[in-house]
Design an enzyme around this catalytic site. Sequence first.
Site, PDB file in Angstrom:
ATOM      1  N   ARG A 139     -18.256  -0.559   4.701  1.00 31.37           N
ATOM      2  CA  ARG A 139     -19.327  -1.264   3.961  1.00 31.37           C
ATOM      3  C   ARG A 139     -20.038  -2.259   4.877  1.00 31.37           C
ATOM      4  NH1 ARG A 139     -19.010  -6.199   1.841  1.00 31.37           N
ATOM      5  NH2 ARG A 139     -16.790  -6.344   2.286  1.00 31.37           N
ATOM      6  N   CYS A 162      -8.197  -1.921   8.167  1.00 31.03           N
ATOM      7  CA  CYS A 162      -6.789  -1.994   7.725  1.00 31.03           C
ATOM      8  C   CYS A 162      -6.236  -0.594   7.504  1.00 31.03           C
ATOM      9  CB  CYS A 162      -6.663  -2.796   6.431  1.00 31.03           C
ATOM     10  SG  CYS A 162      -6.862  -4.566   6.686  1.00 31.03           S
ATOM     11  N   HIS A 205      -1.563  -5.669   1.830  1.00 36.70           N
ATOM     12  CA  HIS A 205      -2.763  -6.502   1.764  1.00 36.70           C
ATOM     13  C   HIS A 205      -2.426  -7.841   1.132  1.00 36.70           C
ATOM     14  CE1 HIS A 205      -5.907  -3.290   2.631  1.00 36.70           C
ATOM     15  NE2 HIS A 205      -6.366  -4.361   3.257  1.00 36.70           N
ATOM     16  N   GLU A 247       0.822  -1.209   0.000  1.00 35.76           N
ATOM     17  CA  GLU A 247       0.000   0.000   0.000  1.00 35.76           C
ATOM     18  C   GLU A 247       0.861   1.267   0.000  1.00 35.76           C
ATOM     19  OE1 GLU A 247      -3.072  -0.067  -0.529  1.00 35.76           O
ATOM     20  OE2 GLU A 247      -3.648  -2.132  -0.054  1.00 35.76           O
TER      21      GLU A 247
HETATM   22  N1  PCA Z   1      -8.916  -6.752   6.141  1.00 36.33           N
HETATM   23  C1  PCA Z   1      -9.789  -5.648   6.404  1.00 36.33           C
HETATM   24  C2  PCA Z   1      -9.776  -5.465   7.897  1.00 36.33           C
HETATM   25  C3  PCA Z   1      -9.128  -6.671   8.447  1.00 36.33           C
HETATM   26  C4  PCA Z   1      -8.547  -7.357   7.294  1.00 36.33           C
HETATM   27  O1  PCA Z   1      -7.830  -8.365   7.336  1.00 36.33           O
HETATM   28  C5  PCA Z   1      -9.438  -4.387   5.606  1.00 36.33           C
HETATM   29  O2  PCA Z   1      -8.926  -4.508   4.486  1.00 36.33           O
HETATM   30  O3  PCA Z   1      -9.688  -3.295   6.081  1.00 36.33           O
END
Ligand code: PCA
Length: 215
Positions: A106, A159, A181, A96
Amino acid sequence: MGAVDSCRGSGPRPGPGHVSLLVTGFEPFDGQPVNASWLAVQALARDWRGGGLETLCLPVSYARAPVTLLAAVERLRPEVVLCTGEAGGRAALSVERVALNVADARIPDNDGAQPVDETLVPGESLALPTGLPLRACVDAVARAGVDVEVSSSAGTFVCNAVFYALARALVGTGLPHGFVHVPRTPAQVPAPGGGMPADVAATGLAAILSTCAAT
Ligand code: PCA
């Protein structure tokens, strides 16, 4: 399997030595039995030979995740902080680029909170950059044979809230820090050939840590 069981293995491990790398994942959310990020972090910890690695499983909670992370950073004083989360619908490891000062959900988080169009920290910057050497990390993951991309949005769910808190805490310190991610695992993805196995994601995370340690 409850969220706590799904986070087993988290927390301080015995043994002397300075923790230089803090890597976090998340507990399950959105009806999933597991969280791919925590599976990847556990696989990383199993195979990591470098030492000094601490792992932490964060709650999927706007209220609790950032404070839990920052308390660990304060306590452990790591030299590198890499946070990870699961991203449904993505096929590659996503490094990111930027954290947003926005909370817009959401679905409810695991505490039932569902902010809409809110600001995480009123009066602060709308966006903060990653503290990872972005291109060097992406190149290292690709060299390790793992699908990877730069992502310009970590979303506006928990996140991103963790990423923003981390970036705000460590901006200007020179300590490598950032957010990645992780795609769901093949077991979580119905389509044949879909998903990324946890050990593959872990290989990518190890490449990022090695790049940061060499910086
Ligand atoms: N993904 C979510 C929150 C926790 C996770 O593993 C996100 O992308 O915000």
